[in-house]
Write a protein that holds these residues in place. Structure first.
Motif, mmCIF file in Angstrom:
data_model
loop_
_atom_site.group_PDB
_atom_site.id
_atom_site.type_symbol
_atom_site.label_atom_id
_atom_site.label_comp_id
_atom_site.label_asym_id
_atom_site.label_seq_id
_atom_site.Cartn_x
_atom_site.Cartn_y
_atom_site.Cartn_z
ATOM 1 N N MET A 136 0.738 -1.145 -0.163
ATOM 2 C CA MET A 136 0.012 -0.060 -0.030
ATOM 3 C C MET A 136 1.034 1.321 -0.135
ATOM 4 O O MET A 136 1.836 1.365 0.661
ATOM 5 C CB MET A 136 -1.018 0.106 1.371
ATOM 6 N N PRO A 137 0.532 2.134 -0.803
ATOM 7 C CA PRO A 137 1.290 3.538 -0.609
ATOM 8 C C PRO A 137 1.216 4.090 0.762
ATOM 9 O O PRO A 137 0.269 3.875 1.466
ATOM 10 C CB PRO A 137 0.825 4.153 -1.795
ATOM 11 N N VAL A 138 2.149 5.051 1.259
ATOM 12 C CA VAL A 138 2.110 5.570 2.296
ATOM 13 C C VAL A 138 0.760 6.673 2.396
ATOM 14 O O VAL A 138 0.294 7.021 1.299
ATOM 15 C CB VAL A 138 3.404 6.327 2.827
ATOM 16 N N LEU A 139 0.231 6.754 3.603
ATOM 17 C CA LEU A 139 -0.896 7.743 3.713
ATOM 18 C C LEU A 139 -0.514 9.003 3.759
ATOM 19 O O LEU A 139 0.401 9.484 4.530
ATOM 20 C CB LEU A 139 -1.618 7.293 5.054
ATOM 21 N N GLU A 140 -0.772 9.534 2.498
ATOM 22 C CA GLU A 140 -0.099 11.018 2.139
ATOM 23 C C GLU A 140 -0.442 11.996 3.180
ATOM 24 O O GLU A 140 -1.408 12.171 3.845
ATOM 25 C CB GLU A 140 -0.900 11.345 0.888
ATOM 26 N N GLY A 141 0.597 12.775 3.551
ATOM 27 C CA GLY A 141 0.709 13.707 4.535
ATOM 28 C C GLY A 141 0.306 13.104 5.927
ATOM 29 O O GLY A 141 0.443 13.951 6.850
ATOM 30 N N LYS A 142 0.291 11.916 6.233
ATOM 31 C CA LYS A 142 0.271 11.250 7.443
ATOM 32 C C LYS A 142 1.224 10.527 8.022
ATOM 33 O O LYS A 142 1.908 10.685 9.153
ATOM 34 C CB LYS A 142 -1.287 10.455 7.518
ATOM 35 N N GLU A 143 1.867 9.665 7.129
ATOM 36 C CA GLU A 143 2.857 8.673 7.477
ATOM 37 C C GLU A 143 3.811 8.901 6.497
ATOM 38 O O GLU A 143 3.706 9.328 5.142
ATOM 39 C CB GLU A 143 2.340 7.264 7.283
ATOM 40 N N LEU A 144 5.193 8.277 7.070
ATOM 41 C CA LEU A 144 6.300 8.260 6.083
ATOM 42 C C LEU A 144 6.690 6.831 6.076
ATOM 43 O O LEU A 144 6.235 6.157 6.879
ATOM 44 C CB LEU A 144 7.371 8.995 6.477
ATOM 45 N N ARG A 145 7.557 6.422 5.055
ATOM 46 C CA ARG A 145 7.925 4.957 5.153
ATOM 47 C C ARG A 145 9.140 4.756 6.004
ATOM 48 O O ARG A 145 10.226 4.943 5.779
ATOM 49 C CB ARG A 145 8.268 4.584 3.625
ATOM 50 N N ILE A 146 8.852 3.742 6.996
ATOM 51 C CA ILE A 146 10.004 3.803 7.964
ATOM 52 C C ILE A 146 10.244 2.036 7.978
ATOM 53 O O ILE A 146 9.159 1.573 8.233
ATOM 54 C CB ILE A 146 9.852 4.489 9.321
ATOM 55 N N VAL A 147 11.419 1.522 7.675
ATOM 56 C CA VAL A 147 11.692 0.194 7.775
ATOM 57 C C VAL A 147 12.387 -0.113 8.966
ATOM 58 O O VAL A 147 13.436 0.610 9.472
ATOM 59 C CB VAL A 147 12.338 -0.422 6.453
ATOM 60 N N GLY A 148 11.998 -1.100 9.733
ATOM 61 C CA GLY A 148 12.799 -1.736 10.947
ATOM 62 C C GLY A 148 13.427 -3.086 10.767
ATOM 63 O O GLY A 148 12.763 -3.628 10.297
ATOM 64 N N PHE A 149 14.524 -3.485 10.990
ATOM 65 C CA PHE A 149 15.186 -4.480 11.330
ATOM 66 C C PHE A 149 15.480 -4.863 12.396
ATOM 67 O O PHE A 149 16.255 -4.321 13.426
ATOM 68 C CB PHE A 149 16.727 -4.516 10.362
ATOM 69 N N LEU A 150 14.557 -6.019 13.190
ATOM 70 C CA LEU A 150 14.884 -6.387 14.504
ATOM 71 C C LEU A 150 15.074 -7.807 14.492
ATOM 72 O O LEU A 150 14.579 -8.499 13.908
ATOM 73 C CB LEU A 150 13.461 -6.030 15.091
ATOM 74 N N CYS A 151 16.131 -8.020 15.681
ATOM 75 C CA CYS A 151 16.626 -9.149 15.944
ATOM 76 C C CYS A 151 15.423 -9.972 16.741
ATOM 77 O O CYS A 151 14.556 -9.501 17.538
ATOM 78 C CB CYS A 151 17.818 -9.214 16.735
ATOM 79 N N ASN A 152 15.320 -11.205 16.489
ATOM 80 C CA ASN A 152 14.133 -11.945 17.090
ATOM 81 C C ASN A 152 14.125 -12.204 18.355
ATOM 82 O O ASN A 152 12.946 -12.166 19.048
ATOM 83 C CB ASN A 152 14.231 -13.586 16.167
ATOM 84 N N TRP A 153 15.597 -12.208 18.999
ATOM 85 C CA TRP A 153 15.340 -12.465 20.162
ATOM 86 C C TRP A 153 15.177 -11.578 21.368
ATOM 87 O O TRP A 153 14.476 -11.771 22.502
ATOM 88 C CB TRP A 153 16.764 -13.404 20.802
ATOM 89 N N CYS A 154 15.639 -10.328 21.091
ATOM 90 C CA CYS A 154 15.504 -9.173 21.864
ATOM 91 C C CYS A 154 14.652 -8.074 21.463
ATOM 92 O O CYS A 154 13.432 -7.935 21.894
ATOM 93 C CB CYS A 154 16.709 -8.577 22.436
ATOM 94 N N SER A 155 14.619 -7.395 20.476
ATOM 95 C CA SER A 155 13.986 -6.483 20.159
ATOM 96 C C SER A 155 12.724 -6.676 19.575
ATOM 97 O O SER A 155 11.772 -5.953 19.798
ATOM 98 C CB SER A 155 14.834 -5.416 19.073
ATOM 99 N N TYR A 156 12.640 -7.752 18.725
ATOM 100 C CA TYR A 156 11.303 -8.025 18.174
ATOM 101 C C TYR A 156 10.624 -8.580 19.511
ATOM 102 O O TYR A 156 9.230 -8.144 19.561
ATOM 103 C CB TYR A 156 11.346 -9.506 17.424
ATOM 104 N N GLY A 157 11.013 -9.165 20.549
ATOM 105 C CA GLY A 157 10.402 -9.343 21.754
ATOM 106 C C GLY A 157 10.166 -8.234 22.270
ATOM 107 O O GLY A 157 8.940 -8.093 22.846
ATOM 108 N N GLY A 158 10.849 -7.269 22.454
ATOM 109 C CA GLY A 158 10.572 -5.842 23.174
ATOM 110 C C GLY A 158 9.300 -5.165 22.266
ATOM 111 O O GLY A 158 8.543 -4.681 22.987
ATOM 112 N N ALA A 159 9.266 -5.206 21.220
ATOM 113 C CA ALA A 159 8.172 -4.755 20.120
ATOM 114 C C ALA A 159 6.956 -5.384 20.540
ATOM 115 O O ALA A 159 5.817 -4.906 20.762
ATOM 116 C CB ALA A 159 8.492 -4.678 18.914
ATOM 117 N N ASP A 160 7.024 -6.956 21.053
ATOM 118 C CA ASP A 160 6.061 -7.503 21.321
ATOM 119 C C ASP A 160 5.414 -7.040 22.739
ATOM 120 O O ASP A 160 4.143 -6.806 23.073
ATOM 121 C CB ASP A 160 6.272 -8.870 21.383
ATOM 122 N N THR A 161 6.476 -7.032 23.518
ATOM 123 C CA THR A 161 6.145 -6.560 24.927
ATOM 124 C C THR A 161 5.272 -5.125 25.147
ATOM 125 O O THR A 161 4.498 -4.987 25.852
ATOM 126 C CB THR A 161 7.561 -6.651 25.800
#
Lengths: 155, 652
Positions: A1-26
């Protein structure tokens, strides 16, 4: 989907499975509100992240890239984040040479228990990207040729 | 590839802030997607059956489920697709609950983001390959770290189950915190009477090897095949010959050694056995206080020892043990209460911790079970207990409830009355937390039968008044100030993660929370597992726990270990690196960077090539990002797979 014009920008995150992805889940389990711009790609370890992933994301139209792994000395694979730290530190210095403003790419460490810290990291980074605005795009009649040339150079 | 997409409502967890029907409709337009639908609870039995039916009906060969975190249900759905005859790696998950619906209420933005995540998953799925596990043999021995009640329970259960057990304990005796207690709540039965025989069982069990006064130096390997380096700290006593007679301790002239077992309410000798029921009952020299080791003069213990086992030249020794699983039961330590200036910050000798009071109550303690004020040795009349010292207090960084202090304070109030019938106890409390079988009845007994004065409120100040201590606090139920002239003040000090817990976590490669307590695999469903395969938790190292809960966890961890070892071979995770031999130039960079030594050099028709040993590879992928040729690829996270996700995000 295109970004929501004027509202969002495109940000990509690369997260490790064990800590940060878990942190995002938390953070999710704790219902810690966050901006919606970020899309997360899960990788097994921050040491798995090839700096070229970041370049390719930016080249293909991302406005910001965020990398997060386990805190140093707390890597699930003992030393993956040390390799990551070296590569990412150099990457951060190198991106301005390619024409990307400093601040479009950041890396950080968030553990699986740090939901609140993750909320703070995402909020601050999203603010930072919104302050920078959309990344300059390769446009014009030769845009696709330029892009494929750049792609080829990175192969 | 023919992909089926299932977008889960998760009741209202997702549906409330994500338009799942729109997500499914958008997914139908994605390349490769032939079927997409939204379902109420995808993880439920009908939800899973829907996936199986769709696979059969539409001939699907790849599945995307957009629901909760893969950390929650990836395994569940992998089994589902396997049930329908697909390889379980032809499955991807889009996390639209923890990463979307739970972190924002903007339905439009959330729906848009969910569509993106589903697209990423389906693009990656198109690059997925079926993967097949390998089998490897395991070493059916288990290491228990920590010899407290949780570790003892785990060790005995494993050993009774026929496993060989190695137990490593930091101090010179097992027993942990429980061995220091006088009585236990809510039964008021003697702690050493119930723990003592279990400790003896550990010492005598043919399947248990005990390393006391030892620490974990290094941990290598992985589930099924760990290699542990144990440091046996120098005791300066040959434990094979020591009979535990205690003559050395009796004759030792250095009488001012720190007595950690008795919580420093008294001193011990430089050569000592912590307590009479110690297991192993062996003497050790504390080099900080031994005149012989410090100045080279004395040698009394060597002269009096009937078995000649004193060895002043002893050095630390390192032993390697091979095990297949690890249970960590490292327990807790007490919060350093001296940060509380209002309680005197440690200046008043008659303000003591609950564990010190416990040693005082114990018949085997330095006072022989008589309650005496540390300052003048007199019997106290008015005893004040203050609860929540280093618990439920944000200002000292300990906002959590330790959970068992309410109970032991009630027990100590009861015991005080038993020991000194003329005494009066006061308890300053915030709330009484007595959740447990017969627990609330117990605290009520302390109030009603033992006439303990419970005052709801905090203490603002303690200061000396003559030979007493004036305790000033609030009674929030009466709305008044209270002052008590106390002879003795006992602080119910909260629990915190044991010292060195984070260091050990790094060696074990497990996570810990912001207080240093170890993280369980899942807060509800995996209470004793960690995210590292083959490493289990028991007892208070995971969070403060009372004795019954610690014992239950010790048994639970043992059950997990026995379950793991019920097979002779384990299946390896096929998400490992592989080498494209045509692209490999034999530079050896992957061999240098692999943290597990899983990549070896091989000779391929006279050329050097890298080769991954699949059962050792743990799937971190460091080699993949190191390889200059892109020849080593981590299966299921290949460059192409990750880049397809990047492209799915950025190019649309």
């Amino acid at each position: 989907m295109p970004v929501l014009e004027g509202k969002e920008l495109r940000i990509v995150g690369f997260l490790c499975n064990w800590c940060s992805y878990g942190g995002a889940d938390t953070a999710g389990v704790g219902r810690f509100n966050q901006p919606t711009d970020l899309r997360i790609i899960k990788v097994p370890c921050s040491g798995r992240i090839d700096p070229l992933f970041i370049v390719k994301a930016l080249m293909n139209g991302a406005d910001g890239v965020l990398v997060s792994g386990c805190h140093p000395r707390d890597c699930h694979y003992s030393e993956g984040n040390f390799y990551a730290r070296r590569r990412l530190e150099i990457m951060q210095k190198f991106l301005p040479i390619l024409g990307y403003e400093p601040g479009r790419f950041e890396y950080t460490w968030v553990s699986a228990s740090e939901g609140q810290r993750w909320q703070q990291v995402v909020t601050e980074f999203t603010d930072q990207i919104h302050k920078l605005g959309p990344a300059p795009k390769i446009v014009g009649p030769e845009a696709s040729d330029t892009l494929s040339l750049m792609q080829a150079a990175l192969k | 590839m023919k992909i089926g997409v299932f977008v889960c409502h998760c009741g209202s967890n997702i549906e409330a802030t994500v338009d799942t029907a729109t997500v499914a409709a958008a997914a139908r337009e994605f390349p490769g997607v032939v079927f997409a639908t939204d379902t109420m609870y995808t993880c439920s039995e009908p939800g899973q059956d829907e996936i199986v039916d769709a696979i059969k009906e539409h001939n699907l060969d790849g599945i995307v489920v957009a629901s909760c975190s893969p950390r929650m249900h990836e395994q569940t759905f992998r089994r589902t697709v396997e049930r329908a005859g697909l390889n379980k790696y032809l499955f991807e998950m889009a996390n639209i609950r923890e990463h979307v619906s739970w972190i924002g209420k903007d339905r439009e933005a959330n729906t848009n983001k969910a569509v993106d995540l589903v697209r990423m998953a389906s693009e990656k799925l198109m690059n997925n390959q079926p993967l097949y596990p390998k089998k490897f043999t395991i070493n059916k021995r288990v290491l228990i770290i920590g010899g407290g009640v949780a570790g003892i329970q785990a060790a005995l259960d494993c050993a009774d189950g026929g496993l060989e057990v190695v137990m490593v304990e930091k101090t010179s005796t097992i027993g942990g915190k429980m061995a220091k207690l006088d009585k236990t709540f809510p039964t008021v039965d003697c702690s050493s009477c119930i723990l003592g025989p279990r400790m003896v069982d550990v010492a005598q069990h043919p399947n248990i090897t005990l390393y006391a006064f030892s620490e974990i130096e290094e941990i290598n390997g992985y589930v099924g095949n760990f290699e542990i380096k144990v440091k046996k700290k120098a005791t300066y006593v040959d434990w094979d010959a020591c009979t535990g007679c205690g003559i050395c301790m009796e004759k030792c002239p250095s009488k001012k050694a720190t007595d950690t077992f008795n919580e420093e309410i008294d001193f011990t000798k430089a050569i000592n056995i912590p307590f009479a029921q110690a297991i192993p009952k062996k003497a050790k020299i504390d080099p900080e206080f031994c005149t012989m080791l410090k100045k080279g003069k004395c040698g009394v213990c060597a002269k009096v020892c009937p078995s000649g086992c004193i060895d002043y030249e002893m050095k630390d020794e390192f032993i390697t043990e091979k095990v297949g699983a690890i249970v960590t039961a490292t327990g807790f330590d007490l919060f350093d209460w001296t940060v509380y200036e209002e309680y005197g910050g440690g200046r008043y000798p008659d303000v003591i911790t609950s564990l010190q009071y416990e040693r005082m109550l114990s018949a085997s303690g330095p006072t022989g079970g008589h309650i005496k004020r540390p300052s003048d040795g007199k019997e106290p009349k008015d005893v004040v207990f203050i609860q929540c010292v280093g618990s439920r207090d944000k200002s000292v960084g300990r906002p959590y409830c330790t959970g068992f202090c309410c109970m032991y304070t009630a027990k100590q109030a009861i015991l005080t009355k038993d020991h000194l019938p003329g005494s009066q106890s006061y308890v300053f409390y915030m709330d009484i937390r007595a959740a447990g079988k017969l627990y609330d009845e117990f605290t009520r007994r302390a109030m009603e039968e033992y006439d303990t004065n419970y005052i709801r409120g905090r203490v603002s100040m303690i200061y000396p008044k003559g030979d007493k201590l004036l305790v000033r606090g609030a009674d929030t139920l009466m709305g008044t100030q209270v002052e008590v002239d106390a002879d003795l003040v006992v602080l119910a000090v909260g629990a915190e993660a044991s010292k060195g817990a984070s260091k050990l976590a790094e060696k074990l490669r497990i996570s810990y929370d912001s207080y240093g307590f170890y993280m369980e695999g899942h807060p509800k469903l995996k209470p004793v597992e960690t995210n590292t395969a083959g490493v289990y938790l028991a007892g208070a190292c995971q969070g403060p726990k009372d004795i019954p809960s610690s014992v239950a966890q010790g048994s639970a961890a043992a059950a997990k270990v026995l379950g793991l070892f019920s097979k002779d071979q384990l299946e390896s995770d096929p998400q490992v690196s592989t080498v494209d031999i045509k692209r490999c130039i034999g530079c050896g960079k992957c061999i240098q960077t692999c943290p597990f030594g899983a990549i070896k050099e091989i000779d391929f028709r006279g050329m050097i090539k890298a080769n991954v040993i699949e059962t050792i590879c743990q799937g971190c992928g460091i080699c993949t990002s190191t390889c200059p040729q892109g020849a080593v690829q981590l299966q299921h996270s290949t460059d192409n797979q990750i880049l397809s996700e990047v492209n799915a995000l950025c190019q649309f």
